[in-house]
Design a protein around this motif. Structure first.
Motif, mmCIF file in Angstrom:
data_model
loop_
_atom_site.group_PDB
_atom_site.id
_atom_site.type_symbol
_atom_site.label_atom_id
_atom_site.label_comp_id
_atom_site.label_asym_id
_atom_site.label_seq_id
_atom_site.Cartn_x
_atom_site.Cartn_y
_atom_site.Cartn_z
ATOM 1 N N ALA A 150 0.810 -1.218 0.000
ATOM 2 C CA ALA A 150 0.000 0.000 0.000
ATOM 3 C C ALA A 150 0.844 1.269 0.000
ATOM 4 C CB ALA A 150 -0.931 -0.001 1.213
ATOM 5 N N GLY A 151 2.155 1.125 0.160
ATOM 6 C CA GLY A 151 3.032 2.285 0.207
ATOM 7 C C GLY A 151 3.086 2.952 1.564
ATOM 8 N N HIS A 177 5.231 -4.403 -6.431
ATOM 9 C CA HIS A 177 4.708 -3.588 -5.332
ATOM 10 C C HIS A 177 5.251 -3.957 -3.951
ATOM 11 C CE1 HIS A 177 1.642 -2.738 -8.378
ATOM 12 N NE2 HIS A 177 1.323 -4.014 -8.399
ATOM 13 N N ASP A 178 5.837 -5.139 -3.783
ATOM 14 C CA ASP A 178 6.024 -5.716 -2.449
ATOM 15 C C ASP A 178 7.407 -5.510 -1.850
ATOM 16 O OD1 ASP A 178 3.431 -6.447 -2.642
ATOM 17 O OD2 ASP A 178 3.782 -8.584 -2.977
ATOM 18 N N MET A 219 12.260 4.499 -6.412
ATOM 19 C CA MET A 219 10.809 4.596 -6.351
ATOM 20 C C MET A 219 10.257 3.485 -5.476
ATOM 21 S SD MET A 219 10.427 3.706 -10.427
ATOM 22 C CE MET A 219 9.192 4.942 -10.571
ATOM 23 N N THR A 220 8.998 3.630 -5.070
ATOM 24 C CA THR A 220 8.384 2.674 -4.151
ATOM 25 C C THR A 220 7.429 1.707 -4.845
ATOM 26 O OG1 THR A 220 6.647 4.261 -3.592
ATOM 27 C CG2 THR A 220 8.611 4.246 -2.192
ATOM 28 N N ASP A 221 7.281 1.816 -6.158
ATOM 29 C CA ASP A 221 6.417 0.924 -6.932
ATOM 30 C C ASP A 221 6.932 0.939 -8.370
ATOM 31 O OD1 ASP A 221 3.258 -0.235 -6.718
ATOM 32 O OD2 ASP A 221 3.967 0.278 -8.719
ATOM 33 N N THR A 266 16.725 -2.930 -9.064
ATOM 34 C CA THR A 266 17.134 -3.666 -7.870
ATOM 35 C C THR A 266 16.352 -3.132 -6.673
ATOM 36 O OG1 THR A 266 18.890 -2.172 -7.107
ATOM 37 C CG2 THR A 266 19.468 -3.748 -8.848
ATOM 38 N N HIS A 267 16.488 -3.798 -5.532
ATOM 39 C CA HIS A 267 16.006 -3.212 -4.284
ATOM 40 C C HIS A 267 16.899 -2.028 -3.938
ATOM 41 C CE1 HIS A 267 19.440 -5.587 -3.136
ATOM 42 N NE2 HIS A 267 19.467 -4.986 -1.953
#
Length: 270
Positions: A22-23, A87-88, A104-106, A248-249
């Motif tokens: 959900a961020g 997303h996860d 970025m987060t998504d 990447t992460h």
């Protein structure tokens, strides 16, 4: 927005993953998902995937391969129930032509039908075991990201992928060093035992107070620096390979799987 870190530590994995999706949590995952395997990520076009898999196989300490997606499928079916890699993860790094261009987060807007996802074991996994026997870790106690450094230890190349090993560092009481090594050997999917203990200059680290990634930690009295192979190693290799795009992460911001951290084979079985 970031949910309360301490409340997240007590969450079951389904709720934790929903919060990340959900961020509502975009920070590091150290100390979260106790007992579960955490994973570093590398996402790239299929034409580079075989060389990258060879790189992981030739460098199992920094790149312990725990999962590979089907081409174009963002669902990591071997690592858990309903894991959507778009997303996860709390935060992602985007590399274009070898340069880090943004975080970025998504990544749903960047997803390509030819992407292959690689999941690589993470040292956060064994930290829970160390804490359970009373070995405190400063970055977890202080809600920061573990420090990570480039070294002079070279990896074994594969195709365009090459470069130095990256290590993570934790300050450890010398009296408990042997115990730490024994515990960490139980987790080969999480980099296993340390690769170096003591003088950082011996592995090419000039200033331990200035990590290449993560946050510095204090020089705790009576403790020595201990270094583990780190899953940021492939990020350095990806940068050198200058792929047109690779995701990447963000260092310290991992995928938390449904796999038990002590699993011998990383395959999800519901």
């Amino acid at each position: 927005m970031n949910a309360n870190y301490q409340s997240l530590r007590a969450m079951p994995i389904e709720a934790l993953r929903a919060t990340i999706r959900a961020g509502d949590y975009t920070s590091h995952t150290a100390g979260l998902g106790a007992g579960l395997l955490q994973a570093n990520l590398a996402i790239m076009p299929e034409r580079h995937a075989l060389d990258f898999m060879r790189f992981c196989q030739r460098n199992p300490k920094p790149c312990p391969l725990t999962g590979v997606s089907d081409t174009g499928n963002p669902m990591m079916v071997t690592l858990g129930r309903d894991i959507d890699i778009r997303h996860d993860v709390p935060a992602y790094n985007i590399y274009r032509d070898g340069l880090l261009t943004e975080s970025m987060t998504d990544i749903a807007a960047l997803w390509q039908d030819d992407f292959v996802v690689f999941a690589l074991g993470c040292s956060f996994t064994f930290e829970n075991a160390l804490e359970q026997v009373g070995i405190s870790l400063w970055h977890i106690q202080n809600n920061t990201t573990v420090p990570m450094y480039r070294t002079n230890i070279e990896t074994t190349p594969a195709g365009p992928f090459c470069g130095p090993m990256v290590v993570s560092m934790r300050m450890i009481d010398p009296a408990r060093l042997e115990e730490v090594q024994t515990i960490c050997r139980r987790y080969p999917l999480a980099h296993g035992a340390p690769v170096h203990c003591g003088d950082p200059a011996e592995i090419g680290i000039v200033d331990i107070g200035a990590p290449d990634w993560g946050d510095p930690v204090p020089d705790e009295v009576g403790k020595i620096p201990v270094f583990w192979a780190c899953g940021v190693t492939p990020q350095a290799a990806v940068a050198r390979a200058r792929l047109p795009i690779c995701i990447t992460h963000k260092p310290g911001h991992m995928l938390i799987t449904d796999i038990a951290e002590d699993a011998e084979v990383p395959v999800f079985r519901p």
